[in-house]
Design an enzyme around this catalytic site. Structure first.
Site, PDB file in Angstrom:
ATOM      1  N   ASN A 126      35.938  59.723  68.809  1.00  0.00           N
ATOM      2  CA  ASN A 126      37.058  58.852  69.201  1.00  0.00           C
ATOM      3  C   ASN A 126      36.772  57.380  68.899  1.00  0.00           C
ATOM      4  O   ASN A 126      37.627  56.670  68.365  1.00  0.00           O
ATOM      5  CB  ASN A 126      37.381  59.040  70.685  1.00  0.00           C
ATOM      6  N   THR A 171      75.965  31.169  48.099  1.00  0.00           N
ATOM      7  CA  THR A 171      76.084  31.706  49.454  1.00  0.00           C
ATOM      8  C   THR A 171      77.210  32.723  49.373  1.00  0.00           C
ATOM      9  O   THR A 171      78.168  32.534  48.608  1.00  0.00           O
ATOM     10  CB  THR A 171      76.422  30.623  50.506  1.00  0.00           C
ATOM     11  N   HIS A 172      77.066  33.813  50.114  1.00  0.00           N
ATOM     12  CA  HIS A 172      78.014  34.930  50.021  1.00  0.00           C
ATOM     13  C   HIS A 172      78.122  35.449  48.582  1.00  0.00           C
ATOM     14  O   HIS A 172      79.152  35.999  48.209  1.00  0.00           O
ATOM     15  CB  HIS A 172      79.406  34.539  50.528  1.00  0.00           C
ATOM     16  N   SER A 293      67.463  54.836  28.843  1.00  0.00           N
ATOM     17  CA  SER A 293      68.205  55.976  29.367  1.00  0.00           C
ATOM     18  C   SER A 293      68.069  57.118  28.380  1.00  0.00           C
ATOM     19  O   SER A 293      68.017  56.900  27.172  1.00  0.00           O
ATOM     20  CB  SER A 293      69.670  55.587  29.543  1.00  0.00           C
ATOM     21  N   LYS A 299      70.708  51.238  26.877  1.00  0.00           N
ATOM     22  CA  LYS A 299      70.273  50.828  28.205  1.00  0.00           C
ATOM     23  C   LYS A 299      68.844  50.287  28.244  1.00  0.00           C
ATOM     24  O   LYS A 299      67.948  50.792  27.596  1.00  0.00           O
ATOM     25  CB  LYS A 299      70.356  52.010  29.186  1.00  0.00           C
ATOM     26  N   GLU A 306      63.749  48.020  40.874  1.00  0.00           N
ATOM     27  CA  GLU A 306      64.515  49.001  41.656  1.00  0.00           C
ATOM     28  C   GLU A 306      63.587  49.832  42.536  1.00  0.00           C
ATOM     29  O   GLU A 306      63.889  50.129  43.693  1.00  0.00           O
ATOM     30  CB  GLU A 306      65.308  49.924  40.725  1.00  0.00           C
ATOM     31  N   GLN A 338      45.575  61.224  65.059  1.00  0.00           N
ATOM     32  CA  GLN A 338      45.152  61.637  63.720  1.00  0.00           C
ATOM     33  C   GLN A 338      46.281  61.418  62.704  1.00  0.00           C
ATOM     34  O   GLN A 338      46.034  61.267  61.516  1.00  0.00           O
ATOM     35  CB  GLN A 338      44.725  63.105  63.743  1.00  0.00           C
TER      36      GLN A 338
HETATM   37  N1  ARG Z   1      40.120  63.342  63.031  1.00  0.00           N
HETATM   38  C1  ARG Z   1      40.274  62.734  64.303  1.00  0.00           C
HETATM   39  C2  ARG Z   1      41.310  61.590  64.193  1.00  0.00           C
HETATM   40  O1  ARG Z   1      41.676  61.243  63.147  1.00  0.00           O
HETATM   41  C3  ARG Z   1      38.978  62.182  64.766  1.00  0.00           C
HETATM   42  C4  ARG Z   1      38.874  62.065  66.250  1.00  0.00           C
HETATM   43  C5  ARG Z   1      38.895  63.410  66.856  1.00  0.00           C
HETATM   44  N2  ARG Z   1      38.550  63.363  68.218  1.00  0.00           N
HETATM   45  C6  ARG Z   1      38.750  64.417  69.009  1.00  0.00           C
HETATM   46  N3  ARG Z   1      38.389  64.301  70.222  1.00  0.00           N
HETATM   47  N4  ARG Z   1      39.290  65.496  68.555  1.00  0.00           N
HETATM   48  O2  ARG Z   1      41.766  61.065  65.159  1.00  0.00           O
END
Ligand code: ARG
Length: 480
Positions: A126, A171-172, A293, A299, A306, A338
């Site tokens: 984490n 403008t416009h 084109s 063209k 675009e 994730q």
């Molecule tokens: N692949 C996970 C993500 O992108 C990594 C963290 C995962 N943590 C967990 N407790 N499952 O967030």
């Protein structure tokens, strides 16, 4: 189904687990779930950052005596090899190992044994993933800032060359007053200057270190977060572990800054497209940005502008995706996060490619100055100058406005432009407004010229060629 399956647990833990967390589970996930939950095939873009983060973490663990010096040496050796394998395209990314973090850790353990298994001490995926994203995004922002600079440099060259090239300002989308093409382009310098400021400001909040927050509550090991922050070039650490592992506001900010930048480039694109149409005929774009084109041989289509306009929609979509991703999440980390990566990567890729292409495209603008000036003879572009002239001679502005409106109507009936009237004809046209006609003298014809109109707007931010040149010079000193 019950969750009391001690024999299965014992069985699994007696051998090498297939997954980093598999000892707890009694059955494997299905192939579909495996694919659904895996991120390795998109988050392996952060491999370099993942290794950088792991090395800093390992170095800190060794300094703090949490792992041994030999462990650190083994980890460094293994990571050097992995880095090489990835760079050479030899690394075997494996869906079974879910994400970039577990893939690299597993390979490390295969290469260096127990030291590899010690790397994750005091850390969680984490705080690891949050750190990786921030490192990755910091690099992307630095690249984007440099590319905005390249775009602006080229823009300034074209603006300077056209500091005195008159065109209608609208403008416009109706002819309003004369401006210079250089002045018009400098509007985009200002927009992208603010964009660069936004990215630079966003970078400050990206550049804070989550590592050390572990899963959510911090860790019981005697870690040194400030050391890791210095090692990785972070300005400071994140000060709350729950916040550090869960919020992605920094990525949302980046996407918002990207949306605004793309919005500016989309407006510019819309103008290039209009100007390239024969109805305007103000510019031509170099052939390398256009396509033909398959059916209409004549063209030459402005495909690149675009597509810039079109890709702005996709970048806006990513911003909304991330905002929506975040809004319902309780603290702290949830797997929802994730889903932050693909929109983020796609946004950075799109912005980087767009800026690269745009910087080059600007150098390929061929200005059709004759057509720009020609357009100024339609639409009474100097009508405001005529009104201002009367005001300067003492007529109240509202009366002057009415007098000029009458003159424009007379010109319309005659099918001519204001400067084509004689002095007497102009006077006759505004005869119904008391006190107007007798303010007119021969000097009015200087005022009604395009150059007279441009030169008179001679203040900071005005369109007088001298001011445009000054704005370009000042912009150059800002770019350094
Ligand atoms: N692949 C996970 C993500 O992108 C990594 C963290 C995962 N943590 C967990 N407790 N499952 O967030």
């Amino acid at each position: 189904m019950t969750d009391t399956t001690p024999s299965a647990d014992l069985g699994a833990s007696s051998q090498q687990p297939a997954k980093a967390w598999s000892g707890r589970f009694s059955e494997p996930v299905s192939d579909l779930v495996k694919r659904y939950t895996a991120s390795v095939f998109f988050d392996n873009r952060m491999a370099e950052q993942d290794i950088r983060g792991s090395l800093a973490h390992a170095k800190m663990l060794a300094r703090q005596g949490i792992i041994g010096a030999q462990d650190l040496a083994d980890i460094e050796r293994g990571m050097a090899q992995i880095k090489g394998e990835i760079e050479r395209g030899e690394f075997n990314w494996n869906l079974d190992d879910e994400d970039v973090h577990l893939n690299i850790e597993k390979r490390l353990t295969a290469l260096v044994g127990d030291a590899g298994k010690r790397l994750h001490t005091g850390r969680s995926r984490n705080d690891q993933v949050a750190t990786d994203i921030r490192l990755w995004l910091r690099d992307a922002i630095d690249q984007i800032l440099a590319l905005i600079g390249d775009f602006q440099k080229n823009l300034l060259d074209v603006a300077e060359a056209n500091a005195a090239t008159p065109m209608p300002g609208f403008t416009h989308l109706q002819v309003a007053q004369p401006v210079t093409f250089g002045h018009h382009l400098m509007a985009y310098f200002e927009m992208t200057r603010r964009d660069a400021e936004r990215f630079a400001d966003c970078r400050k909040r990206v550049n804070r270190l989550p590592l050390g927050s572990a899963a959510l509550a911090g860790t019981s090991y005697p870690i040194d977060r400030e050391f890791v922050a210095r090692e990785l070039g972070f300005d400071e650490v994140c000060y709350n572990s729950l916040d550090a592992v869960s919020d992605r506001d920094f990525a949302i900010e980046f996407c918002a800054a990207s949306s605004l930048l793309m919005t500016h480039l989309s407006r510019f694109s819309e103008e290039l497209i209009l100007w390239m149409s024969p109805r305007f005929g103000f510019i031509d774009l170099a052939d390398r940005f256009c396509t033909g084109s398959s059916i209409m041989p004549q063209k030459k289509n402005p495909d690149v502008p675009e597509l810039v306009r079109g890709k702005t929609g996709r970048v806006n979509g990513s911003l909304i995706a991330l905002l929506t991703l975040m809004k319902g999440q309780p603290l702290a980390y949830n797997k929802d996060n994730q889903e932050d990566k693909e929109p983020l990567f796609d946004t950075a890729d799109t912005v980087i490619d767009t800026l690269r292409i745009y910087a080059d495209m600007i150098t390929g603008i061929r200005v059709k100055a004759g057509n720009m000036r020609g357009a100024l003879t339609q639409g009474y572009a100097t009508a405001t100058d005529l009104a201002d002239y009367l005001v300067k001679k003492g007529l109240p502005f509202r009366d002057a406005h009415e007098a000029v409106a009458l003159a424009v109507r007379a010109a319309e009936v005659r099918g001519c432009d204001l400067p084509q009237f004689s002095l007497d004809e102009l006077r006759a046209a505004m005869a119904h407004v008391p006190g107007a006609a007798d303010k007119l003298a021969d000097d009015i014809f200087g005022v009604l010229t395009v150059e007279g109109s441009l030169d008179s707007r001679n203040h900071i931010g005005g369109t007088a060629p001298a001011q445009v040149r000054a704005a370009v010079a000042q912009a150059r000193t800002r770019l350094g």
